[in-house]
Design an enzyme around this catalytic site. Structure first.
Site, short mmCIF file in Angstrom:
data_model
loop_
_atom_site.label_atom_id
_atom_site.label_comp_id
_atom_site.label_asym_id
_atom_site.label_seq_id
_atom_site.Cartn_x
_atom_site.Cartn_y
_atom_site.Cartn_z
N GLU A 300 40.22 69.00 71.48
CA GLU A 300 41.65 69.54 70.93
C GLU A 300 42.16 68.26 70.25
OE1 GLU A 300 43.96 72.32 69.95
OE2 GLU A 300 42.78 72.77 71.64
N ASP A 304 42.77 68.19 66.19
CA ASP A 304 44.32 68.59 65.49
C ASP A 304 44.50 66.91 64.56
OD1 ASP A 304 44.58 70.52 66.97
OD2 ASP A 304 45.99 69.68 68.65
N SER A 510 43.53 76.60 67.12
CA SER A 510 43.73 75.12 66.96
C SER A 510 43.50 74.59 65.66
CB SER A 510 43.12 74.47 68.24
OG SER A 510 43.70 74.55 69.30
N ASP A 552 46.82 87.30 50.47
CA ASP A 552 46.85 88.24 51.39
C ASP A 552 45.34 88.57 51.79
OD1 ASP A 552 47.54 90.40 53.12
OD2 ASP A 552 47.95 91.91 51.38
N ILE A 553 44.96 88.68 53.09
CA ILE A 553 43.58 88.73 53.84
C ILE A 553 43.70 90.38 54.03
CG2 ILE A 553 42.00 88.03 55.27
CD1 ILE A 553 42.94 85.91 53.26
N GLY A 571 49.50 93.54 52.77
CA GLY A 571 50.45 93.11 53.31
C GLY A 571 50.52 92.40 54.67
N ASP A 573 49.70 91.75 58.79
CA ASP A 573 49.16 92.51 59.75
C ASP A 573 49.13 91.35 60.96
OD1 ASP A 573 46.52 90.74 59.46
OD2 ASP A 573 46.75 91.65 57.70
#
Length: 591
Positions: A300, A304, A510, A552-553, A571, A573
């Site tokens: 992690e 990061d 993450s 936008d996906i 839009g 979601d």
């Protein structure tokens, strides 16, 4: 009878001048669990003489003014946009009323707590006192026990309920540690290894192909499987920007779970995936006994720092290692720090006069496992940072709309989608995950609606449009009037991460949060380099003019709780939010 009336009349001024002393044994429940939080088991009673730090959060007299100010300085359409508050100005707004401070001090004095021995936060809204278990039990009308977390073998001293004298309820917001069971080890990290995805040792070939990084057509097909900084910089249009405000602009990474980012691994990462950054490094700040041993590097932590730094270089990155000794070791009565992950970090960072302009955090809890009083207090602390001009990113979680059986813990065992916290806090920017090129929402991307926090006005239009299209799908499984998340998204699968000198493939939100935070750090650099204030709290911008700077996906879903979850579409979601960043477009919008 005249003499009795005269006597009573004579007592009136005496009674008026001698108000009744508060009753400290008139208890009223502040919070109680219906059942023991899942994953925890009773180990035994806590030793009466075990000592720990008790935090008392006083109600903030002007918190609504602070939140109003937060929205004003974060709204690009408002005259106060960018006029962030100073630490001192925030401290004034979160200070408790003098009556609250006096009453709580009287309560502590009544329990023989030395008023000179406890610590006050800058605004005076948090008091920290060292008490024994027996003292805390008397003060809070409860019983502390030792509980064991089966997943991490972590032991904590907690209570299943706690009470306050009735007179204190309108003055005290929360007391901890009491009924919040989360610890450093039991928090949910939002990343996981992907051994089935091949790794690559270098992306120099990929980097050379990015002739026109502003066009998605130039992103190599290999980026659909393995992600490197070159892939992300091309996808999100940052390749041509070089930061210049590096003397003032900073990016903070919040580290927990006793994981430490490794300096040597970062150099190896740079040598393979960002050669112009070789020789640069991050700094470490230790919070509440945090460690930086450089041994056994964490997946992690390395993920990061490598991608936050890989996206924002040469912006200075600071890794905040929040730790602390385990809150309780069975049969060991040595005094130790109270382990409250969010409070440990937030109390520390809010006390600093100089803080990074951008933060990313990749941890969280199921919202229902966090007591409402605790969650509200923590969320309001994020509002304080936002008012000071800080952009705060959180990963949305890796369980779609919920993991496991998704049963409520209120005693009814009702199946409902399970939102995450702090992802559900309305004062942070929550980041979901995508994959492939062109991008799609990925199945594990956490998203949904808070059961604790109301839907903020900045997102009401976008969320209403989604709910209208959704119709009756999943009806009754989520709170339609709750704060909706994620707000945005970024790639979250196949990240090439160096761990112990070897490249591993890693996935999770993450990966998405530090990626998006890296883009925000570049935007803040652009703002600061041009003499403007940093962006601060992002959401009012993102849900208004900033939406035009996002990709936008429109495909993907996040199943869970034995359902198909939600589906992405045009839009906003609850899988990909408003979409992924286009730095060039956002740069033009905020210029």
């Amino acid at each position: 009878m005249l003499w009795l009336q005269a006597l009573l009349f004579g007592l009136v001024p005496f009674c008026a001048s001698k108000p009744l002393l508060p009753r400290w044994d008139d208890f009223q429940v502040k919070h109680a669990w219906v059942e023991m939080p899942r994953g925890w088991e009773l180990h035994g009673p806590a030793p009466a003489d075990y000592r720990f730090n008790l935090r008392i959060g006083l109600k903030q007299a002007r918190i609504e003014e602070l939140i109003a100010a937060l929205y004003e300085v974060s709204d690009p359409a408002h005259d106060r946009y960018g006029q962030h508050l100073s630490k001192d100005e925030v401290d004034v707004l979160v200070a408790p009323h003098s009556d609250s401070a006096d009453l709580v001090e009287s309560w502590l004095t009544a329990h023989d707590i030395d008023t000179n021995a406890y610590h006050r936060s800058g605004g005076g809204d948090w008091l920290t006192v060292e008490v024994s278990v027996s003292e805390a039990e008397r003060m809070l009308g409860t019983q502390y026990n030792v509980y064991r977390h089966s997943g991490s073998d972590d032991y904590v001293v907690r209570a299943l309920n706690y009470s306050l004298p009735s007179i204190l309820h309108e003055h005290v917001a929360v007391v901890a540690p009491t009924t919040y069971f989360g610890t450093i080890k039991s928090m949910k990290k939002t990343s996981f290894l992907q051994p089935h995805i091949p790794t690559i040792e270098s992306d120099t070939d990929i980097a050379s192909l990015l002739i026109n990084p502003g066009s998605l057509a130039t992103v190599p097909s290999s980026c659909s499987t393995t992600i490197t900084p070159s892939c992300l910089r091309a996808l999100y249009n940052t390749t041509s920007y070089t930061p210049t405000a590096t003397a003032v602009n900073k990016l903070g990474i919040c580290g927990y779970l006793e994981e430490f980012a490794n300096f040597a691994d970062l150099q190896t990462f740079f040598e393979r995936f960002r050669t112009d950054a070789v020789g640069s490094n991050f700094t470490v700040v230790l919070v509440n006994g945090g460690e930086n041993s450089q041994s056994e590097p964490g997946v992690e932590a390395n993920l990061d720092i490598q991608y936050a730094d890989g996206m924002s270089f040469p912006t200075p990155n600071i890794y905040f290692s929040t730790g602390g000794s385990p809150p309780f070791i069975p049969d060991d009565n040595t005094p130790t720090n109270t382990n409250e992950p969010y409070l440990d970090f937030l109390n520390f960072i809010l006390a600093q006069s100089d803080v990074p302009q951008t933060f990313t955090t990749s941890y969280g809890d199921d919202e229902q496992t966090v007591p409402l009083d605790y969650a509200t207090s923590v969320c309001n602390m994020f509002a304080q940072l936002g008012a000071r001009g800080v952009s705060i990113m959180f990963s949305s979680g890796d369980d779609g709309v919920g993991a496991g059986d998704c049963l409520s813990n209120d005693g009814t065992n009702t199946q409902r989608f399970q939102p995450n916290f702090p992802a559900s806090c309305p004062f942070v920017t929550t980041v979901g995950a995508t994959f492939r090129v062109p991008e799609e929402g990925i199945s594990f991307s956490g998203g949904g609606f808070s059961n604790y926090f109301a839907q903020p006005s900045y997102q009401s239009t976008a969320v209403s449009a989604f709910l209208t299209k959704l119709g009756t799908t999943n009806a009754g499984l989520f709170n339609v009037s709750g704060r909706a998340y994620p707000d945005v998204s970024a790639q979250g699968e196949g990240f090439q991460v160096v761990i112990g000198g070897r490249v591993e493939s890693v996935a999770g939100t993450s990966a998405s949060s530090p990626t998006f935070a890296g883009v925000v750090a570049l935007l803040n650099d652009f703002r600061l380099a041009n003499g403007n204030a940093p962006l601060g709290f992002l959401n009012p911008l993102l849900y208004s003019t900033g939406a035009a700077g996002l990709n936008d996906i429109t495909s993907g879903s996040n199943p869970g709780c034995d359902t198909n979850g939600f589906s992405a579409g045009t839009g906003w979601d609850p899988i990909t939010g408003l979409g992924t960043p286009d730095f060039g477009k956002l740069q033009a919008l905020i210029g």
